[in-house]
Write a protein that holds these residues in place. Structure first.
Motif, short mmCIF file in Angstrom:
data_model
loop_
_atom_site.label_atom_id
_atom_site.label_comp_id
_atom_site.label_asym_id
_atom_site.label_seq_id
_atom_site.Cartn_x
_atom_site.Cartn_y
_atom_site.Cartn_z
N LEU A 201 0.82 -1.21 0.00
CA LEU A 201 0.00 0.00 0.00
C LEU A 201 0.86 1.27 0.00
N LEU A 202 2.01 1.21 0.66
CA LEU A 202 2.83 2.41 0.81
C LEU A 202 3.75 2.69 -0.38
N ILE A 203 4.27 1.67 -1.00
CA ILE A 203 5.23 1.86 -2.09
C ILE A 203 4.66 2.66 -3.26
N PRO A 204 3.41 2.44 -3.68
CA PRO A 204 2.88 3.28 -4.77
C PRO A 204 2.82 4.77 -4.43
N LEU A 205 2.75 5.12 -3.15
CA LEU A 205 2.80 6.54 -2.79
C LEU A 205 4.11 7.17 -3.22
N LEU A 206 5.20 6.44 -3.04
CA LEU A 206 6.50 6.95 -3.47
C LEU A 206 6.53 7.13 -4.98
N GLY A 207 6.02 6.15 -5.71
CA GLY A 207 5.98 6.26 -7.16
C GLY A 207 5.14 7.44 -7.63
N LEU A 208 4.00 7.65 -7.00
CA LEU A 208 3.15 8.77 -7.40
C LEU A 208 3.78 10.12 -7.06
N MET A 209 4.50 10.20 -5.97
CA MET A 209 5.18 11.46 -5.63
C MET A 209 6.33 11.74 -6.60
N LEU A 210 7.02 10.69 -7.03
CA LEU A 210 8.08 10.88 -8.03
C LEU A 210 7.48 11.33 -9.36
N VAL A 211 6.37 10.75 -9.75
CA VAL A 211 5.69 11.15 -10.98
C VAL A 211 5.20 12.59 -10.87
N ASN A 212 4.65 12.95 -9.73
CA ASN A 212 4.20 14.32 -9.50
C ASN A 212 5.36 15.31 -9.64
N ALA A 213 6.49 14.97 -9.08
CA ALA A 213 7.66 15.86 -9.15
C ALA A 213 8.14 16.02 -10.59
N THR A 214 8.18 14.92 -11.34
CA THR A 214 8.63 15.04 -12.73
C THR A 214 7.62 15.80 -13.58
N LEU A 215 6.34 15.65 -13.27
CA LEU A 215 5.32 16.42 -13.99
C LEU A 215 5.49 17.92 -13.72
N ILE B 158 12.48 9.90 -16.78
CA ILE B 158 12.35 9.39 -15.41
C ILE B 158 10.88 9.27 -15.01
N GLY B 159 10.09 10.27 -15.34
CA GLY B 159 8.67 10.25 -14.98
C GLY B 159 7.91 9.13 -15.65
N GLY B 160 8.18 8.90 -16.92
CA GLY B 160 7.53 7.80 -17.63
C GLY B 160 7.90 6.45 -17.04
N THR B 161 9.16 6.30 -16.70
CA THR B 161 9.62 5.06 -16.08
C THR B 161 8.97 4.84 -14.72
N CYS B 162 8.93 5.89 -13.90
CA CYS B 162 8.30 5.78 -12.58
C CYS B 162 6.81 5.48 -12.68
N LEU B 163 6.14 6.13 -13.62
CA LEU B 163 4.71 5.90 -13.78
C LEU B 163 4.43 4.46 -14.20
N ALA C 65 6.36 1.85 -13.78
CA ALA C 65 6.74 0.94 -12.69
C ALA C 65 5.68 0.93 -11.60
N THR C 66 5.13 2.10 -11.28
CA THR C 66 4.10 2.18 -10.25
C THR C 66 2.83 1.45 -10.68
N ILE C 67 2.44 1.63 -11.93
CA ILE C 67 1.25 0.93 -12.44
C ILE C 67 1.49 -0.58 -12.44
N ALA C 68 2.66 -1.02 -12.90
CA ALA C 68 2.96 -2.44 -12.95
C ALA C 68 3.01 -3.04 -11.54
N PHE C 69 3.62 -2.33 -10.62
CA PHE C 69 3.73 -2.80 -9.24
C PHE C 69 2.35 -2.95 -8.61
N SER C 70 1.52 -1.93 -8.78
CA SER C 70 0.17 -1.97 -8.20
C SER C 70 -0.69 -3.05 -8.85
N ALA C 71 -0.61 -3.19 -10.15
CA ALA C 71 -1.40 -4.21 -10.85
C ALA C 71 -0.94 -5.62 -10.45
N GLN C 72 0.36 -5.78 -10.29
CA GLN C 72 0.87 -7.09 -9.88
C GLN C 72 0.31 -7.48 -8.52
#
Length: 157
Positions: free
Chosen positions: A72-86, A126-131, A133-140
């Motif tokens: 539950l917590l790891i996708p928060l990191l991914g979303l914050m990284l995506v937010n920063a790159t956006l 970096i943002g595309g990669t993080c996004l 990875a976050t989607i793949a991690f959550s879907a998995q």
């Protein structure tokens, strides 16, 4: 010297520095502190989900992949990284005239050069990669939980 509103002008805020700060340290809100100062409330909200996500990564390293809180917590990191790159992309692509009107009113415009463009390119990578990875991690995790629930169902007569 005063600006259009009669207030003393603040320091010049570089679009290039803002874009690189968003890319490198934006998940902690430092780009907002650079642009809006220490009183920006949104800047102080950035570290909470970022640190929670980092805690999730640490929990997963210690407890393994079966730890539900980590998932539950790891996708928060991914979303914050995506937010920063956006944010870095938005800052880097904003026209110089609009940037100066918003962040440098009353100050002489300065050319930004290629630094902001390079920050945008790096942010897209970096943002595309993080996004993804976050989607793949959550879907998995979602599909693993579905399989786990299916295998734990009692079989019928």
């Amino acid at each position: 010297m005063s600006n259009i509103n009669g207030a003393t002008p603040s320091r010049y805020k570089s679009k290039t520095i803002a874009a690189w700060t968003a890319l490198l340290l934006g998940c902690f809100g430092l780009h907002r502190l650079y642009l809006y100062g220490w009183r920006d409330r949104l800047a102080w909200l950035h570290p909470i989900p970022t640190l929670a996500g980092l805690y999730g990564v640490q929990r997963m390293e210690l407890l393994g992949q079966d730890d539900r809180l980590s998932w539950l917590l790891i996708p928060l990191l991914g979303l914050m990284l995506v937010n920063a790159t956006l944010c870095a992309i938005v800052y880097g692509l904003k026209p110089d005239e609009k940037w100066d009107a918003q962040h440098n009113p009353g100050l002489a415009p300065r050319p930004n050069g290629w630094g902001a463009v390079l920050a945008v390119v790096a942010s897209l990578l970096i943002g595309g990669t993080c996004l993804m990875a976050t989607i793949a991690f959550s879907a998995q995790r979602y599909f693993e939980s579905q399989v786990e629930a299916e295998t734990q169902k009692p079989s019928g007569p």
